[in-house]
Each structure stands twice: as structure tokens, then as C-alpha cells.
Design an enzyme around this catalytic site. Sequence first.
Site, PDB file in Angstrom:
ATOM      1  NE  ARG B 305      -4.151  -2.042   1.655  1.00  0.00           N
ATOM      2  CZ  ARG B 305      -5.133  -2.480   2.434  1.00  0.00           C
ATOM      3  NH1 ARG B 305      -5.165  -2.159   3.720  1.00  0.00           N
ATOM      4  NH2 ARG B 305      -6.088  -3.235   1.933  1.00  0.00           N
ATOM      5  CG  HIS B 448      -4.374  -1.089  -7.643  1.00  0.00           C
ATOM      6  ND1 HIS B 448      -3.320  -1.494  -8.437  1.00  0.00           N
ATOM      7  CD2 HIS B 448      -4.050   0.153  -7.224  1.00  0.00           C
ATOM      8  CE1 HIS B 448      -2.414  -0.537  -8.474  1.00  0.00           C
ATOM      9  NE2 HIS B 448      -2.833   0.468  -7.765  1.00  0.00           N
ATOM     10  CD  GLU B 449      -1.920  -4.094  -3.332  1.00  0.00           C
ATOM     11  OE1 GLU B 449      -1.462  -4.900  -4.123  1.00  0.00           O
ATOM     12  OE2 GLU B 449      -2.102  -4.357  -2.114  1.00  0.00           O
ATOM     13  N   GLY B 450      -6.948  -2.285  -2.112  1.00  0.00           N
ATOM     14  CA  GLY B 450      -7.883  -1.731  -1.122  1.00  0.00           C
ATOM     15  C   GLY B 450      -8.397  -0.385  -1.590  1.00  0.00           C
ATOM     16  CD  GLN B 455      -6.307   1.566   1.841  1.00  0.00           C
ATOM     17  OE1 GLN B 455      -5.661   1.667   2.874  1.00  0.00           O
ATOM     18  NE2 GLN B 455      -6.214   0.506   1.039  1.00  0.00           N
TER      19      GLN B 455
END
Lengths: 598, 598
Positions: B305, B448-450, B455
Site C-alpha cells: 500500500r 487497487h490494493e484496497g 482504506q
Amino acid sequence: MSVVLSRRDVDFLLFEWLDAAGLTERERYAEHSRDTFDAVLDLAETIATRQFAPINRLLDTQEPVVGEDGKVVLPAELSEALRVYAESGMPAATFDAEVGGMQLPFAVGQGAFAFLQAASAAAASYPFLSTGNASLLVEHGSPEQVERYALPVIEGRWYGTMALSEPQAGSSLGDITTRAVRQPDGTYRLFGTKMWISGGDHELSENIVHLVLAKVEGAPAGVKGISLFIVPKFLVEPDGSLGERNDVALVGLNHKMGWRGTTNTLLNFGEGLATPGGAAGAVGDIVGEEGHGLAQMFHMMNEARISVGMGAVALGYTGYLHSLEYAKQRTQGRVAGAKDPSLPQVPLTEHADVRRMLLAQKSYVEGGLGLLLYCARLVDEQVSGADEAARTRAHDLLEVLTPIAKSWPSQWCLAANDLAIQVHGGSGYTRDYAVEQFYRDNRLNPIHEGTHGIQSLDLLGRKVVAGGGAGLATLVGAIKDTTGRAVAGDATLAAYAAQLDERVDRLAEVTGTLWAGGDPAVALANSAVYLEAAGHVVMAWIWLEQLLAVGDRRDAFFDGKRAAARYFFAFELPKVGPQFDLLASLDRTVLDVDPAVL
Amino acid sequence: MSVVLSRRDVDFLLFEWLDAAGLTERERYAEHSRDTFDAVLDLAETIATRQFAPINRLLDTQEPVVGEDGKVVLPAELSEALRVYAESGMPAATFDAEVGGMQLPFAVGQGAFAFLQAASAAAASYPFLSTGNASLLVEHGSPEQVERYALPVIEGRWYGTMALSEPQAGSSLGDITTRAVRQPDGTYRLFGTKMWISGGDHELSENIVHLVLAKVEGAPAGVKGISLFIVPKFLVEPDGSLGERNDVALVGLNHKMGWRGTTNTLLNFGEGLATPGGAAGAVGDIVGEEGHGLAQMFHMMNEARISVGMGAVALGYTGYLHSLEYAKQRTQGRVAGAKDPSLPQVPLTEHADVRRMLLAQKSYVEGGLGLLLYCARLVDEQVSGADEAARTRAHDLLEVLTPIAKSWPSQWCLAANDLAIQVHGGSGYTRDYAVEQFYRDNRLNPIHEGTHGIQSLDLLGRKVVAGGGAGLATLVGAIKDTTGRAVAGDATLAAYAAQLDERVDRLAEVTGTLWAGGDPAVALANSAVYLEAAGHVVMAWIWLEQLLAVGDRRDAFFDGKRAAARYFFAFELPKVGPQFDLLASLDRTVLDVDPAVL
């Protein structure tokens, strides 16, 4: 529900709020009725859904190319869609009967055209530009020019362009260098290069009417030296038949991030077909008198800016509907406080943050549609108002609202498209879903027809100070009229009215503060912030107006209006607080910075 | 100046602020010196400028396709660029010496890699994902697994992926359905479909190591049932040589708005190569114990992240530099108060609104770079801090900062890309200029990646309340430490410190208010607003830190820092006021709305 645009909302705004049906009591629209308005909206919705929407992705992937014969190749499906549109009579919608138009109210015309803009921004751009072109000629051209150049466009047989920008002169039109040379026969020959000309060349019609800004030799520097010329792709004989190819050459096509189905061209005037011994140059017919070009163009540009704003709304609106449909169908995860993994996944609409993103979009796009139809209705008031006072008020209000009507949706309905992608998650970022194209297409709107910055200078530098502040005073008066009616409503309405009252007072006060010193550099330094703050105040007003039109009626549609308004007053309007603080402080950050340190 | 990324700024942040050189006094980094750090940064800058930046547009226009032989075809230029990168040794930059790494500080590694991310997000994605993959194995794999699967990746010979999402489980990983079946030999066979797998198939290397989340049969529902498996494209013999093709089949390539040079795939595990009589399924080697998969993945994900945040910064930064260069060269119009059309046109940088757009970008991208390098430096502190207290403090701070480090640049450095287009005017909307691609590429980062929403739930739902609020307390303490030092500075610094003090107090107070009722649905309803407000407070802190590092030094670079900080404190930080007000009111708009009215 259609995912193109909400007919229910258009009907609500036009007929339950703006009383468009009441216009039929006026002489200008006496031939019309609610039935004819409905029929036009039906027609637009049908063409949008059946002809435009299905080819929108195709137009994005099959960009125009120049064939070996030098002609622009566009997908056959576009020709077909535009043929259906032209044959429907829609191109004539808002033109006067005396030039073959339907003489519809502009508000109804805009409401109808919004369906096309939502279905395919690129396809709609051809008639969009052509309408502006013919409208300008009808207003400023001679009867012969109208007959020769405007009627074929109104009939949907030809298309038109606006050729303003040049490689060295985009926002700064005073710096154009295209020359016009007077000929003994009263015509002109043009020499120069025009940039960003949408619809500048194609084979969709047998002729294209370019309206070109140029400077007659010896004209004064700057905008005062600009004249406007009709430069057809093929010369037009007095009987309307086509003559020789004019000296207008396609130099290249621009390739954009979005809006790819619209040919966007670099055109050379007067350099391609010069013949030895003949009079070189592109043959141009002047509109009105020399030196009046920019003023004439601005007349068109005000309506074009409203249409651009509507285009931004339309893209935002259709993106909202797409993301709403997706969010209702797609399941994912569970909600806070009920995370048991053995339970089935819930629709996205159950997640608070997804609701936030949907409500935000709804507040932007339904608010935007309201603003644009309100402005369109002012155009009608300008030409059909009961008396001089009504027409003047409409004119003044429209003047001050136009930069907001152009820029606010270009910013916030683009933000809606961003949220529509986000609601879709990873899928929204792929070209398998429509929303990424809407986002790319909408990104043009803060640029063309006057950038965001240009609109901000127009609003703060001209419109709010015009007539000794009459423009702003009219706006403030209109908003106060609304809040005055709203305070008599329920507690919610009264609270919104109080919030809005405070903000509009602040707008007036800050405007005074900015200009108190009389230094335009200081006053205008943060004009973009002013534009955005004023825009949100106006949008809160539009939402309050919509709630007043809703009254105490209840159903999913009306409750949706309440929810979106609640969102706007809770999440959006308060953003203007820090903006006004910054403006009131006459902040010099951007003035003081030395570009060398950037 | 390079338009890829500012080396001067990276050097300032790493060495004049974060004292990266001082790390060489610690045992872990004792083999290094400022010289070796400089050499790595030089190398990264050179490869970025010479190998990555020149092919960035090519990667956008020549998307991966599946050839007739079923293999993915990518431009040869990408293979060449990645070969140069691999042979430089950069893939091993931050790995421990015992696994063949350079054992560089993470901060230096991130600073170096940012040049690659700025030059080409798509090209950089292959090593980016592979580093995360190998890093996870080094942390959680057995020595044999590290040697067999991680070393070839660290050596730059193979690539790796992270295979988490499935068509029905994106944000909701607990709902994955990929099954793993235990075999008598201790291996597993996997069956399932994985979606959005970047780098999931290609011919850039002879093997690809997939790290796959799956559920062993009989595992509990939800995230507790998730295990992690190594599933190589080609099976790997004990001696490291390649064996049979594993049962991992490329089902399709996703086609995205941006990031087009990265193969993004739909993969089937255990459905393509099932042989009659044989053990069907994709052969998987479990990492650690069953049921620990998500925790293991999260260890990697925190660093990933940060790297995603850095990627967003890098795209914003390079867009800023491109638009700055354009604005300095392009002339257009004249400034307010000096409109004489006979004067020459002025550079765009003379226009106040253009300066605003440049300053905004500068404040976002230099602030973002500062935040990301600060976080990277915390990673180093976590592993090399002088004592347990220092390491714990770094860990706690990093925990609370990670969702901000991922999401803030994904929002604001994307906003920077939007402004970079706007500075270019119509040109910025064409594919003839680089900025439109940066904008399209950067739009992936909030997803992407959360996602942004994920978040925000991580920050407000977990990080700030962890350890009885220790995470937030550590952050508040760190900020207060900075403001305490700043009040002793000049009047400007003291004023900024006072502004920031007030905001951070408000952050702590509002966090308490949100959780006071103990109802997660209410507390988390407006988590995205909380994330954004907290992000701006953190960014103001990072700017104040940078000004303290500048001290009283003066030159164009340092004055640029002052100007950007001034912009942030005047135009940006005040935005949190209405956000905190909304949060403090426990606004229920999004909770109350019935999805049926949307």
C-alpha cells in the site's frame, strides 16, 4: 429504468418546476402544447436509446482516420444514427418557424437534446455544433446568408463548425492571425490555420459550413480587429447548388483522451488550392460588419456554453444511472456491525460509503440538470417574457449564471463520473463497462468553450460587476426570493433556507471585498475559487427550488430529491466556508509566487 | 530539469530531512554509505529516463494480446527495459543480504523505485508486484520455499503475482471460493478462478510465482479460513530447474482505461490441465500454516500500500513537471491589468490561475513524496530502531499512516494529474502529450490494493482505535512534537503550527465523538470524509516538517518549498473545517437513505 437519462426527472424539472407547459400560453409557443413537448422528448429519448447509445463505445474504439483519398473515414453506424436524427426533424427543434424551425422553447429543446448527449457525447457533437452555427447565422447573417448557409443545416442536410482557435491563440482569441483580404466583389479571401475544429472535416454530409474568425488586413490589434466569415467546404451557388471545393484543407486529426468519435481537426485556409493566376485563398463571406466578429461569436457562445454544461450534466447523469444499476445488482461483503461471514453478501447499496458515492452523484447530476434547464428556461424568458422588465431580468440572470452553468457541471459531473467508476470497483476501470468512457469524455468539458479559468474571469471580472453589480444583485434577489418562500415551509426547508441565506450574503459581501481595492490583479487572483464557491451557492439554490416544487408529495422519486438535497446541504454547501474565507483575506499566494521557484 | 521526477527533491527529503545517511551508522545498514545510496538513486534515475520513460506511451498503445499459441504478446521494448532493470541488480535493492539482497534502507529503495514508477507505471508494475511477492515469502516461507521461489525473483529472473480477488470477491476476501485439497504428499491442489491478477501471464520470464489465497476444504467461513499457497506457472524441481506446466490457465486479459502495459488477467486454477486418472488441480505449496493466509498477505499488503501510494505520487509528480515545463514555454494572452493587445503574449506561468494550478500540484506531489518517504523511513525504523520503544513507536505510527499513505496520493496526486491536463489546455486532452496518460494510469490507484472506502474503514474502524487508541495517540504526539518545534520558528512557521495544532486537536476530538456511542454503523458511516480530513491534517504536518528541514536557507528550491507549503496551509488545510463539522454532527444522511429512492 433507462440508464441513458431519467425521463421522470426531465419531466419533473420542465413541467412540475419550470412550468414549460405554461409557455404555450405565449404567442411565440402558441402552436405548441404539452403533447407536442412530450412527443419531442419521446422522440429524443427513442433516438438516444436506439441509435446513439448502442454505438457510443464503437465511436470510441473506431476513431476517425484519413483515408488514402484524403477523406475522413468514420464508422457507417454514425452516419446511420445521424441520418435518423436528421430525418426526425430534431435539428430544427428550437429554430424559428420562419426559418423552418419547430420554434420549441429552448428549455424543451435542451431537455430533449440532453438524451442524445447522454447517449453519445461524440455523436451528439455534430448536431450540437451545427445548431450553434446556424443559430448564429440566423441572428447575425443576411437573409441571403441564412437561406444559403443556415437552412441546409437546420434541415439536417449539412453540418457546421466554429473555427476560432489557432495554434498560438486558444484562450487568447485577440491573438489570432488568420488574415482576410477584401476582394473587389465584396467577398474575402482567408489565409491561416485553425486548431481544434470539431467536425472540421468528414463525409457525413455533402457540405460543411465553417464560421471562421479572422482579421481583415489593417484591422486594429486585439479583439476589436476580429471579423466573422462564412467559409463553406464547397462553394454554394445562389440557387443553393454546390460549386467548387473551397480552399480549406485538412492538415491533421487530433487524437484525444475521449470524445474520440468527433473529428477534431487542424485546418488550413487558403494554402492548399492556390492556383496560378487565380485569386488564392479560401473564399469567405463576411457576417455583418468588419470588427464585430467576437461579439457575434459570443452571442452564440453563451448558448453553446449552456449546451456544454448540459453535455457535462448528461455524461454525469448517465454515469450515475449506470453505477446505480451496478450497485443494486452487485453483491459484496457485509455491513458494519453485521459481519457474520456465513450470511450472504449484500448489494453494494447497503454499504454506507457506496451510498455516499451514489448520493453525491445524484446531488451533482440532478442539481446540474436543474441548473441547465433553469438557464434554458431563462433563454425562453429572454425572448418571450411578458414585458421588458421580465426579459431584462432573465437576461441579467442568464449573464451571471452562464459561466457557472458551463463550469459547475464540467467540474462536478466529472466528479460524478469519477465516483461512478469507484462504485464499480475494478470493473469500472475496464473498458467492459461504460463509465470509464464517460469519465474520459467528460474531461473535455472543463477545457473547451472557455476553460475553467476563463469562466472564472468572466464571472468575477465581468458578469458580477456588470451594470454596477446589477448581475449579482439580480442573482442575489432571485435566491432571496426562493429562501423567502422556503422559510415558510417545514423545518427542514427553513433550515436549508437559513443556510443558503447566510451563504448568499457572504457571496455578495466577498464580491465587494474583492473589488474594494479596484486592482483587477488582486481581485481576480483567486477567481477560480470564487467561481467554485459561487457555483455551490447557486446549486444549493437550485436544490431548494426543486424541493419547493416537490412540496409535500411523497414517493420514491420525491424522497430521492429530498435525500439528494439533504446530501448537498450537509456535505457540499459547507465547502464554501473556507473558500469565502480565503477570498475575503485577499490571499496573495498565487500573486506573490515567483514562477522561477516552481 | 528531468521531467520524470525531481532528484533534488528526493535528495532533500531523504538526506536533508529524514537523515537516511544516518542509517548507515546502524548495524543493518553498516555496509552502506551516502555514496552507495547515491549510486542506487543514480542508477534508478538513469534506467527510468533511458529505458522506461521512452516506452511509456508505446506500452499504452500496444496492449498485451493473446497470440494464436495462447501466449501473451507484449512489446519487445518492455522485455528489453525490464532486462536492463533486472541486470542492474535493482530487484534485490531492499532485500536482506542473506537472500542475496543489497539490504538497502526501504526509504532509499522507495526513493529509487519512484523514478521507475514515474517513468512508466505499467513497466514498473512487473518488478513492483514481484518485490511484494518475494518479500512475503522471505518473511513467511520456509527456507526451502525462499530458495526455490523467492531467490529467482530477487535475482530478477522470475516475476511474481498476488492472486487474491475472485469474480465474486473483490474487497470482500472472506468470500473467496477457490478450494485447496490436501494431498498425501503434503502439497495441495487448487481449484478456482482469480480475477484482476496483474502480471498473471506473460513471456517476460521463464516462470511466474503466483501467491494464491484459497480455502482448504473444511476451513471455517470468512477470513479465518483463508490459507496462502505458492502456485508456480511451471513446477520447480528441488534443484531449481523447471518441471511441468502447472494447471494455471489464462482465461482472459482485462482491458483497462490506463495502466495498459500491465497484463491484467483472469486465471483459472485447476481446470485446464486435469488429466484422467491423475491428480487434477493446480499444484500448490502452502506458506506457513492453514488459516494464516490473510494475515500473511496483510504483512505484504502494508508495504504494497505504501508502494501504491508512491506510485500515485510518482504519476502526479511527473505530471506536475510536464505541466510546469509546458507552462514556462507556452505563451498565451496577457495578465489582468495589462491587457494591451499590442504587447507580446506572456508565458502561462504569468497567469494567476495557472500559478494556482501549478502550486496546487506542487503542494500535492511534493507533500505526497514527503509522506511516502517518511513512511518508508518508518519501515526502516521498525527493523533497525535503536530500542524496542523506537521500533514500537515506528510500528504504531506506520499502522495509522498506511491507509492515508495509500489513499491520499491516490486522490490528490490524481487531482494533480487533472490540473496538469488543465494547464496544457486543449493539448493536454490529446494523446500527443503525456499528461492524459498519467491521468488515466493514476485513476487505478484509488481502486487497487484496497479501495478508498476500504482504506477509510481500515483507518477509522481499526487503526485509530487499535490498542485503545494508541495508534492515534502516537500520531497526535508526533504532530505535536513538530508543532512544538515550529512555534519556535519565524512568524510564518508559528502561524502554521498554530493552524495545525488546532486541526490535530479537532481530529482527536472528533475521533472520540464518532466512537462515543459505540455503534460501528454510526461511527463508520462517513469514514471516507474522516479519511480525507485526517489525510489533509497529516499532509499539513508533512509540509511543516519539510519547512523545518528547509530552515532559513534560501534559493529557488527552498523558496519553492515555502510557496507550496503556503499554498497548502492557505488553500487546502482549511477544507477540513466543514469535514470535521460534518463528522462531529454524526450525520446520518448516508445511513438513513433508503436505496430504493436513489
